[in-house]
Design an enzyme around this catalytic site. Structure first.
Site, short mmCIF file in Angstrom:
data_model
loop_
_atom_site.label_atom_id
_atom_site.label_comp_id
_atom_site.label_asym_id
_atom_site.label_seq_id
_atom_site.Cartn_x
_atom_site.Cartn_y
_atom_site.Cartn_z
N TYR A 152 0.85 -1.18 0.00
CA TYR A 152 0.00 0.00 0.00
C TYR A 152 0.89 1.24 0.00
CZ TYR A 152 -4.13 2.76 1.54
OH TYR A 152 -5.16 3.65 1.66
N LYS A 207 -1.35 -1.30 -4.09
CA LYS A 207 -2.45 -0.34 -4.05
C LYS A 207 -1.81 1.03 -4.17
CE LYS A 207 -6.33 1.51 -1.46
NZ LYS A 207 -7.08 1.53 -0.17
#
Length: 295
Positions: free
Chosen positions: A142, A170
């Site tokens: 992330y 992400k």
């Protein structure tokens, strides 16, 4: 002969960054979580991401995170990817969360860059590798420097991509040049974490998205990608534009996405230090959602 390269989608294409439901008293509500998860899958979500930013991970306990995975896993069955957010500022704690998520039935791990301490890149890389070795689950890294204070630099991602369990990113870095560079040199699956970039990232080879807005409008968030895959690029752009107003209100109005999503859902309060949306903001959100759903 085709020049198309298969697009890696280890967790599907349309993922929801799911809110964490609480009771009126503020306790975890596993039954509501199960019902919301099942509804999201029925409405077009390929997978679910739990205990991320939208899931209020900083204010849920380890036991609650584990119970949430179990409730959602049971609700959606084995065919729907369920990712558990296990990120923290402490590598040892992140490793523990990763192992517990695997035991609870998660299919993958969402691992954010360690925040606040702002580690250098070699420490960031070592952190992710420790987590990758802690369980048998694949990782979605992330990259959200606006919250963590630390970027996962493209060169670091190139090295991390060599680990067999580092499979996805992400992407909330707002660096399309860096993203396309990593896409061109690795097999990493890139998922947009910023709704306004869902379609642009997909068009240059991204795998899909992890969306907060999908909590309230899953079909509408997915529709631009469906149109793009069908070759209707003009329609995809139009559908993407239709989502803009709600995206602005939910993600760029000065209120966190958790707050705006829960203002539109009957899934309990947010936990402090977050506070609920005011009446005026909630009414504007409801108007925008109603207009979008009405087509």
């Amino acid at each position: 002969m085709t020049t198309d390269r298969p697009r890696p989608r280890p967790f599907g294409r349309a993922l929801c960054a799911m809110v964490t439901p609480f009771t009126a008293s503020g306790a975890l509500d596993p039954d509501a979580a199960a019902a919301h998860a099942a509804a999201l899958v029925r409405d077009g979500c390929d997978g679910l991401v739990l205990s991320g930013t939208t899931g209020e991970s900083p204010t849920t306990t380890d036991a609650e995170k584990k119970a949430l995975v179990r409730a959602v896993r049971e609700a959606v069955g084995d065919g729907v990817p369920v990712l558990a957010g296990v990120g923290s500022a402490d590598t040892r704690h992140t490793v523990e969360l990763a192992r517990e998520a695997e035991k609870a039935g998660a299919d993958g791990l969402l691992v954010v860059t360690p925040y606040y301490s702002r580690p250098p890149q070699e420490a960031v890389e070592a952190h992710f590798l420790r987590v990758a070795e802690a369980s048998g689950l694949p990782l979605m890294l992330y990259d959200i420097p606006g919250r963590t204070g630390t970027r996962i630099e493209p060169e670091t991602l190139l090295r991390l991509a060599e680990h067999p369990r580092v499979v996805a990113v992400k992407d909330c870095a707002y660096d399309m040049l860096g993203t396309t560079g990593v896409l061109s040199r690795t097999g990493l699956a890139y998922y947009s974490g910023c709704e306004e970039l869902n379609l642009p990232l997909y068009a240059v080879g991204g795998a899909g998205y992890v969306s907060t807005v999908a909590n309230v409008a899953p079909r509408q968030v997915r529709a631009p990608l469906d149109a793009f895959d069908a070759g209707r690029t003009g329609e995809a752009a139009l559908l993407n534009a239709r989502n803009t107003r709600l995206t602005e209100l939910m993600m760029a109005s000065g209120l966190p996405g958790t707050v705006t999503a829960k203002a539109l859902l009957d899934l309990g309060p947010v936990r402090e230090p977050l506070r609920p949306a005011g009446r005026e903001a909630a009414e504007e959100l409801r108007r925008a959602l109603g207009e979008l759903l009405a087509g």
